[in-house]
Design an enzyme around this catalytic site. Structure first.
Site, short mmCIF file in Angstrom:
data_model
loop_
_atom_site.label_atom_id
_atom_site.label_comp_id
_atom_site.label_asym_id
_atom_site.label_seq_id
_atom_site.Cartn_x
_atom_site.Cartn_y
_atom_site.Cartn_z
N LEU A 112 0.86 -1.19 0.00
CA LEU A 112 0.00 0.00 0.00
C LEU A 112 0.89 1.24 0.00
CD1 LEU A 112 -3.10 0.10 0.41
CD2 LEU A 112 -2.70 0.25 2.85
N HIS A 113 0.78 2.07 -1.01
CA HIS A 113 1.61 3.27 -0.99
C HIS A 113 1.02 4.44 -1.77
CE1 HIS A 113 2.66 1.91 -4.98
NE2 HIS A 113 3.22 3.09 -5.20
N ARG A 114 -0.11 4.24 -2.48
CA ARG A 114 -0.66 5.35 -3.29
C ARG A 114 -1.05 6.50 -2.38
NH1 ARG A 114 0.66 4.86 -7.78
NH2 ARG A 114 0.71 2.74 -8.47
N ARG A 126 6.57 5.97 2.50
CA ARG A 126 5.47 6.94 2.56
C ARG A 126 4.41 6.46 3.56
NH1 ARG A 126 2.65 10.64 -0.54
NH2 ARG A 126 4.09 10.56 -2.27
N ASP A 144 -2.13 -1.76 -4.00
CA ASP A 144 -2.54 -0.64 -4.85
C ASP A 144 -1.44 -0.35 -5.88
OD1 ASP A 144 -0.61 0.56 -3.25
OD2 ASP A 144 -1.95 2.05 -2.38
#
Ligand code: UD1
Length: 404
Positions: free
Chosen positions: A229-231, A264, A318
């Site tokens: 998950l990083h968007r 992030r 994602d």
């Protein structure tokens, strides 16, 4: 015959797998005495710079040390893009390559294409600028709030060669008015690298180090789910991140969840005070999977991550690249987004779009956990995309005028 001077740019983690395929294809071309030879110049912009986000990938994939490192580091989109452009301009003028090859959709891709499209090489050089080749062109999410969508549109608009991975990309580009001769359906360089590193990834000890077992169809035991998950649209908003987290926490009661955390996302978990929902391990060592928490580890190298993906019961992500990798590996994938720029992963692969709402994610995850897909990979996802790209460039550069 004069060699073709080709500059290839890598900036961020998902670029490295694509560049590895190109580097290998150039080496194979040169060894086969293919004429003209290719002189390769590898530029790393430094968009990603951490040991685990960059160096580990160069090591795992055997990518040679970059000839140039722009060392730009992190920043806002404008700062990062501008810094890459400023530092790249001098390099481009000094080296004056015949072709600039950019991959994917990160800020480095768009920034370097923009510089190349307006550069003016000084006389007596025959070319006034390099031809721009975009690898992974034409993908569209049709969601302009995604920074990558802007990068794709800009890069494609400026490119002379558009190398595509799937048919949707050709349709998108034609609708945007791109002439057909610029579009080359060559396959997927990320898949080249996956296929050529799969055996090596099987030698990874990551499963035993984490205390995990490979999921197996025969005993029908679902051993673990893998999450990435990083968007920004998912992790920068506390509401969206919170919804995804609730779904993952519920799912963790059914199946152990392993989550290698992107920097992030790690920053946001700290900022939003969400640490209690996760169990963090700073080292990659045996985790206590009897606890129904989301087990977090630092970002992993390419081979360890490929090994974990190959043996997962389910992947929730994602990432664009992971939708493609799970398609080739026949691992069920739930994409935590409303759209995908890679529709072939849904129509021909193992991917389903779940969005970001808790109930939708859980429903899709449960459906996918019951599946044991056995799909054929999409057209040209066969390990030869890099070779096809080099073939096209060598052939066409021989006949194209040197000034445009
Ligand atoms: C970038 C790409 C995205 C890609 C992703 C893969 C753009 C617009 N985004 O997003 O398309 O899917 O990489 O990872 O190009 N950081 C570190 N170490 C690093 C790199 C970043 O700690 O080596 C941290 C910094 O705090 C940085 C944050 O991560 O501010 C985000 O990094 P950035 O490169 O801006 O964007 P990504 O979210 O990684």
């Amino acid at each position: 015959m004069k060699p073709i001077k080709m500059m290839a740019v890598a900036g961020a983690r998902p670029n490295f797998m694509k560049i590895a395929s190109i580097v290998t294809a150039i080496e194979a071309h040169n060894q086969s005495q293919g004429n003209p030879a290719i002189q390769r110049i590898l530029v790393h912009t430094g968009q990603h710079y951490d040991e685990q986000m960059s160096n580990a990938f160069f090591r795992d994939l055997g990518i040679p040390k970059p000839d140039v490192d722009l060392e730009v580091g992190s920043g806002s989109h404008a700062q990062q893009t501008a810094e890459i452009m400023k530092r790249f301009e001098g390099v481009l003028l000094r080296e004056a390559p015949d072709v600039l090859l950019v991959v994917g959709d990160v800020n480095s891709t768009a920034a370097c294409s923009l510089v190349a499209s307006k550069i003016a090489y000084p006389p007596p050089l025959e070319r006034t600028r390099p031809l721009i080749a975009h690898v992974e062109a034409g993908l569209r999410s049709f969601d302009r709030s995604m920074p990558e969508e802007i990068n794709r549109l800009v890069t494609d608009a400026l490119s002379d060669f558009l190398f595509i991975t799937e048919d949707s990309a050709a349709q998108n580009l034609k609708k945007e008015g791109v002439v057909e001769r610029k579009i080359h359906w060559v396959g997927n360089t990320m898949v080249d690298t996956l296929l050529s590193h799969r055996a090596k990834a099987e030698e990874s000890t990551i499963l035993s180090r984490l205390g995990l077992k490979a999921s197996s169809e025969t005993d029908n035991v679902r051993q673990y789910a893998l999450v990435t998950l990083h968007r920004p649209s998912n992790v920068d908003s506390p509401k969206t991140f919170g919804g995804i987290l609730e779904a993952l926490s519920t799912l963790a009661k059914k199946i152990p969840i392993l989550f290698p955390v992107h920097p992030r996302t790690a920053n946001r978990i700290r900022e939003f005070g969400l640490e209690a929902s996760f169990r963090f391990a700073n080292e990659v060592s045996a985790l206590d999977f009897t606890s129904a928490q989301i087990h977090c580890v630092p970002p992993l190298g390419y081979l360890d991550f490929l090994c974990l993906t190959s043996h997962a019961s389910l992947v929730l992500t994602d990432s664009g690249g992971i939708q493609e990798e799970t398609t080739v590996l026949n691992v069920p994938c739930v994409t935590l987004r409303e759209n995908t720029e890679r529709p072939v992963t849904v129509s021909r692969g193992t991917n389903v779009l779940a969005g970001t709402r808790k109930d939708d994610i859980l429903r899709r995850a449960e459906e996918k956990l019951r599946e044991s897909p056995k799909n054929q990979p999409p057209k040209y996802w066969d390990g030869r995309a890099g070779a096809r790209i080099i073939e096209v460039l060598v052939r066409e550069l021989g006949v194209m005028p040197s000034t445009q």
